[in-house]
Design an enzyme around this catalytic site. Structure first.
Site, PDB file in Angstrom:
ATOM      1  N   ASP A   1       0.832  -1.291  -0.042  1.00  0.00           N
ATOM      2  CA  ASP A   1      -0.055  -0.084  -0.044  1.00  0.00           C
ATOM      3  C   ASP A   1       0.834   1.281   0.039  1.00  0.00           C
ATOM      4  OD1 ASP A   1      -2.291   1.400   0.080  1.00  0.00           O
ATOM      5  OD2 ASP A   1      -2.653   1.402   2.030  1.00  0.00           O
TER       6      ASP A   1
ATOM      7  N   ARG B   1       0.197   7.679  -2.637  1.00  0.00           N
ATOM      8  CA  ARG B   1       0.895   8.550  -1.898  1.00  0.00           C
ATOM      9  C   ARG B   1       2.229   8.981  -2.278  1.00  0.00           C
ATOM     10  NH1 ARG B   1      -1.226   5.946   3.596  1.00  0.00           N
ATOM     11  NH2 ARG B   1      -1.964   4.541   1.996  1.00  0.00           N
ATOM     12  N   TRP B   2       3.149   7.831  -2.424  1.00  0.00           N
ATOM     13  CA  TRP B   2       4.439   8.140  -2.804  1.00  0.00           C
ATOM     14  C   TRP B   2       4.463   9.058  -4.129  1.00  0.00           C
ATOM     15  CZ3 TRP B   2       7.279   7.417  -7.440  1.00  0.00           C
ATOM     16  CH2 TRP B   2       8.640   7.397  -7.117  1.00  0.00           C
TER      17      TRP B   2
ATOM     18  N   ARG C   1      -0.697   9.482  -9.952  1.00  0.00           N
ATOM     19  CA  ARG C   1      -0.734   8.084  -9.057  1.00  0.00           C
ATOM     20  C   ARG C   1      -0.084   6.870  -9.880  1.00  0.00           C
ATOM     21  NH1 ARG C   1      -3.635   7.753  -4.930  1.00  0.00           N
ATOM     22  NH2 ARG C   1      -4.317   5.525  -5.354  1.00  0.00           N
TER      23      ARG C   1
ATOM     24  N   HIS D   1       2.385   3.468  -8.935  1.00  0.00           N
ATOM     25  CA  HIS D   1       2.142   1.969  -9.093  1.00  0.00           C
ATOM     26  C   HIS D   1       3.517   1.408  -9.924  1.00  0.00           C
ATOM     27  CE1 HIS D   1      -1.651   2.428  -7.420  1.00  0.00           C
ATOM     28  NE2 HIS D   1      -2.088   3.012  -8.540  1.00  0.00           N
TER      29      HIS D   1
ATOM     30  N   LEU E   1      10.409 -20.699  -5.046  1.00  0.00           N
ATOM     31  CA  LEU E   1       9.235 -19.866  -4.181  1.00  0.00           C
ATOM     32  C   LEU E   1       8.196 -19.696  -5.041  1.00  0.00           C
ATOM     33  CD1 LEU E   1       8.881 -17.424  -2.349  1.00  0.00           C
ATOM     34  CD2 LEU E   1       9.391 -15.840  -4.383  1.00  0.00           C
TER      35      LEU E   1
ATOM     36  N   ARG F   1       2.257  -4.904   6.129  1.00  0.00           N
ATOM     37  CA  ARG F   1       1.376  -3.724   5.287  1.00  0.00           C
ATOM     38  C   ARG F   1       2.220  -2.668   5.520  1.00  0.00           C
ATOM     39  NH1 ARG F   1      -4.912  -2.516   4.719  1.00  0.00           N
ATOM     40  NH2 ARG F   1      -4.576  -0.396   3.317  1.00  0.00           N
TER      41      ARG F   1
ATOM     42  N   SER G   1      -7.812  -4.681   4.906  1.00  0.00           N
ATOM     43  CA  SER G   1      -8.711  -4.271   3.860  1.00  0.00           C
ATOM     44  C   SER G   1      -9.294  -5.527   2.957  1.00  0.00           C
ATOM     45  CB  SER G   1      -7.577  -3.452   2.930  1.00  0.00           C
ATOM     46  OG  SER G   1      -7.270  -2.206   3.585  1.00  0.00           O
TER      47      SER G   1
ATOM     48  N   GLU H   1       1.601 -12.974  12.359  1.00  0.00           N
ATOM     49  CA  GLU H   1       2.119 -12.072  13.188  1.00  0.00           C
ATOM     50  C   GLU H   1       2.077 -10.797  12.028  1.00  0.00           C
ATOM     51  OE1 GLU H   1       3.398 -12.039  15.995  1.00  0.00           O
ATOM     52  OE2 GLU H   1       2.893 -14.077  16.221  1.00  0.00           O
TER      53      GLU H   1
HETATM   54  C1  IPE Z   1      -5.384  -2.819  -0.250  1.00  0.00           C
HETATM   55  O1  IPE Z   1      -4.981  -1.270  -0.262  1.00  0.00           O
HETATM   56  C2  IPE Z   1      -5.399  -3.384  -1.587  1.00  0.00           C
HETATM   57  C3  IPE Z   1      -4.189  -3.584  -2.111  1.00  0.00           C
HETATM   58  C4  IPE Z   1      -3.031  -3.174  -1.446  1.00  0.00           C
HETATM   59  C5  IPE Z   1      -4.080  -3.942  -3.296  1.00  0.00           C
HETATM   60  P1  IPE Z   1      -6.318  -0.183  -0.569  1.00  0.00           P
HETATM   61  O2  IPE Z   1      -5.380   1.062  -0.730  1.00  0.00           O
HETATM   62  O3  IPE Z   1      -7.088  -0.609  -1.655  1.00  0.00           O
HETATM   63  O4  IPE Z   1      -6.829  -0.235   1.086  1.00  0.00           O
HETATM   64  P2  IPE Z   1      -7.666   0.595   1.736  1.00  0.00           P
HETATM   65  O5  IPE Z   1      -8.895   1.428   0.787  1.00  0.00           O
HETATM   66  O6  IPE Z   1      -6.962   2.016   2.130  1.00  0.00           O
HETATM   67  O7  IPE Z   1      -8.135   0.006   2.798  1.00  0.00           O
HETATM   68  C1  IPE Z   2      -1.565   0.245  -3.447  1.00  0.00           C
HETATM   69  O1  IPE Z   2      -1.398   1.610  -3.580  1.00  0.00           O
HETATM   70  C2  IPE Z   2      -1.918  -0.459  -4.770  1.00  0.00           C
HETATM   71  C3  IPE Z   2      -3.331  -0.727  -5.065  1.00  0.00           C
HETATM   72  C4  IPE Z   2      -4.081  -0.693  -4.085  1.00  0.00           C
HETATM   73  C5  IPE Z   2      -3.480  -1.173  -6.403  1.00  0.00           C
HETATM   74  P1  IPE Z   2      -2.654   2.595  -3.451  1.00  0.00           P
HETATM   75  O2  IPE Z   2      -3.072   3.035  -4.544  1.00  0.00           O
HETATM   76  O3  IPE Z   2      -3.529   2.378  -2.338  1.00  0.00           O
HETATM   77  O4  IPE Z   2      -1.883   3.983  -2.699  1.00  0.00           O
HETATM   78  P2  IPE Z   2      -2.472   4.976  -1.695  1.00  0.00           P
HETATM   79  O5  IPE Z   2      -3.021   4.422  -0.539  1.00  0.00           O
HETATM   80  O6  IPE Z   2      -3.544   5.679  -2.369  1.00  0.00           O
HETATM   81  O7  IPE Z   2      -1.362   5.805  -1.238  1.00  0.00           O
HETATM   82 MG    MG Z   3      -3.898   2.490  -0.527  1.00  0.00          MG
END
Ligand code: IPE
Ligand code: IPE
Ligand code: MG
Length: 282
Positions: free
Chosen positions: A35, A39-40, A48, A52, A146, A203, A211, A222
Site C-alpha cells: 500500500d 501517496r508516494w 498516481r 504504481h 518460491l 502492510r 482491507s 504476525e
Molecule cells: C489494499 O489497499 C489493497 C491493495 C494493496 C491491493 P487499499 O489502498 O485499496 O486499501 P484501503 O482502501 O486503504 O483500505
Molecule cells: C496500493 O497503493 C496499490 C493498490 C491498491 C492497487 P494505493 O494506490 O492504494 O496507494 P495509496 O494508498 O492511495 O497511497
Molecule cells: Mg491504498
C-alpha cells in the site's frame, strides 16, 4: 536448477541473509499488503501511475530476496475486489502494468524456479490479462522454488462466501455431511488451499487494517506494519520485518511458560535421538 539470483548477490547482502537464516526459523509464508503507491507519487507531484510503476521495482526486489532466503510462499495483494471502484483510468493503468510485469518478468521468474500462482475473481480481469496470467502460471507450474501468489480482484469475504457455496453444493450432492465441516476441511475450499497460512503479514504505508486480505488465513499471522510507502520498501526493509518476526513469541493461545517447557522437552528428545542413533551406527 539455474539460479541467477543467487549468483548475482553482493557478498554484503549474502552476509545479511546468512545472519537472518542463522538467527532462527524464517516464515514459510509471507503475505504483503502493498500500500501507499498513490501517496508516494503525490509526495513527488507525480501522477498516481508513477507510484504504481515504481511499486513494481519493490515487487522485483522482494521476490528476489524471498527466493534467495528460501521462503516457500510469498503472497502479494496487488488488486482488491474493492479496487474496481477506483477511477476507470487508474484501473486501466493498473491492468496494463500487470500485463507488462508478467510479460517482462516471466523469463526471469521461470529461470529462478519461481512458481507463479494467482488468487481472486480472476475471470473479472480483462481477457488479455487472463490469458497472459494463465500462460505464466502454466509455464512455471513445475517449478519447485518460491511460490509467488498474486492476489488479483481478491476479497477475503468473497472467498469465504464462495467456499460456503461449494460446501452447500457438496452437502446437496451428498458428498459431504455437515458434521464433517471442520476448520481444516473448510480451509480446503478456499483458494489458498494449497498453501500454509501466512506466518508474517506485512502492510506498508502505516494503515492498521486488513482491507479484506486473507481474512481466514491470517488468524494467527504476525502483523508487521511500517509507515514506509510500498515503492520505498526494499530488501533491507524486509530484513527488518524478518528480524522483528524472529523476536516474536508465537503463542497460539498458550502461555509463554508452556512454550518454553515444550521447547525444552523437544530439545531433550532431540538429544536422546542423537545418542540412540550414534549407538546404532556403531
Ligand atoms: C489494499 O489497499 C489493497 C491493495 C494493496 C491491493 P487499499 O489502498 O485499496 O486499501 P484501503 O482502501 O486503504 O483500505
Ligand atoms: C496500493 O497503493 C496499490 C493498490 C491498491 C492497487 P494505493 O494506490 O492504494 O496507494 P495509496 O494508498 O492511495 O497511497
Ligand atoms: Mg491504498
Amino acid at each position: 536448477m539455474n539460479n541467477q539470483w543467487i549468483d548475482s548477490q553482493s557478498p554484503e547482502d549474502k552476509q545479511l541473509q546468512a545472519s537472518l537464516l542463522e538467527a532462527g526459523t524464517l516464515p514459510r509464508h509471507i503475505a504483503i499488503i502493498m500500500d501507499g503507491n498513490g501517496r508516494w507519487a503525490m509526495d513527488r507531484n507525480l501522477p498516481r501511475a508513477a507510484g504504481h510503476q515504481q511499486g513494481i521495482e519493490s515487487v522485483r526486489d522482494i521476490v528476489k530476496a524471498c527466493s534467495q532466503l528460501n521462503i516457500g510462499f510469498l503472497t502479494v495483494y496487488a488488486f482488491s475486489m474493492e479496487n474496481w471502484k477506483r477511477p476507470r483510468m487508474e484501473v486501466q493503468i493498473l491492468m496494463s502494468l500487470l500485463k507488462t510485469y508478467l510479460l517482462q518478468e516471466i523469463d526471469e521468474l521461470d529461470a529462478n524456479n519461481v512458481r507463479l500462482h494467482a488468487i481472486g475473481k480472476l475471470n473479472a480481469l480483462p481477457k488479455n490479462v487472463q490469458n497472459i496470467l494463465n500462460e505464466a502460471i502454466e509455464r512455471t507450474s513445475k517449478n519447485t522454488g518460491l511460490t509467488l501468489t498474486l492476489a488479483l480482484s481478491y476479497s477475503g469475504r468473497w472467498d469465504i462466501v464462495r467456499a460456503v457455496q461449494m460446501i452447500a453444493l457438496d452437502i446437496r450432492r451428498g458428498t459431504l455431511s455437515p458434521e464433517d465441516i471442520t476448520d481444516e476441511q473448510f480451509s480446503k475450499y478456499l483458494l489458498t488451499e494449497s498453501m500454509p497460512d501466512p506466518d508474517l503479514m506485512i502492510r506498508t504505508s502505516g494503515e492498521m487494517r486488513l482491507s479484506n486480505f486473507l481474512l481466514w488465513e491470517s488468524a494467527y499471522s504476525e502483523m508487521y506494519i511500517t509507515k514506509q510507502l510500498w515503492p520505498d520498501f526494499r530488501r533491507e526493509d524486509l530484513y527488518c520485518a524478518l528480524k522483528d518476526f524472529l523476536n516474536r513469541e508465537r503463542r497460539f493461545g498458550k502461555t509463554g511458560q508452556q512454550l518454553r517447557e515444550s521447547d525444552e522437552k523437544e530439545n531433550q528428545q532431540g538429544s536422546l535421538r542423537r545418542i540412540i542413533s550414534s549407538f546404532s551406527s556403531r
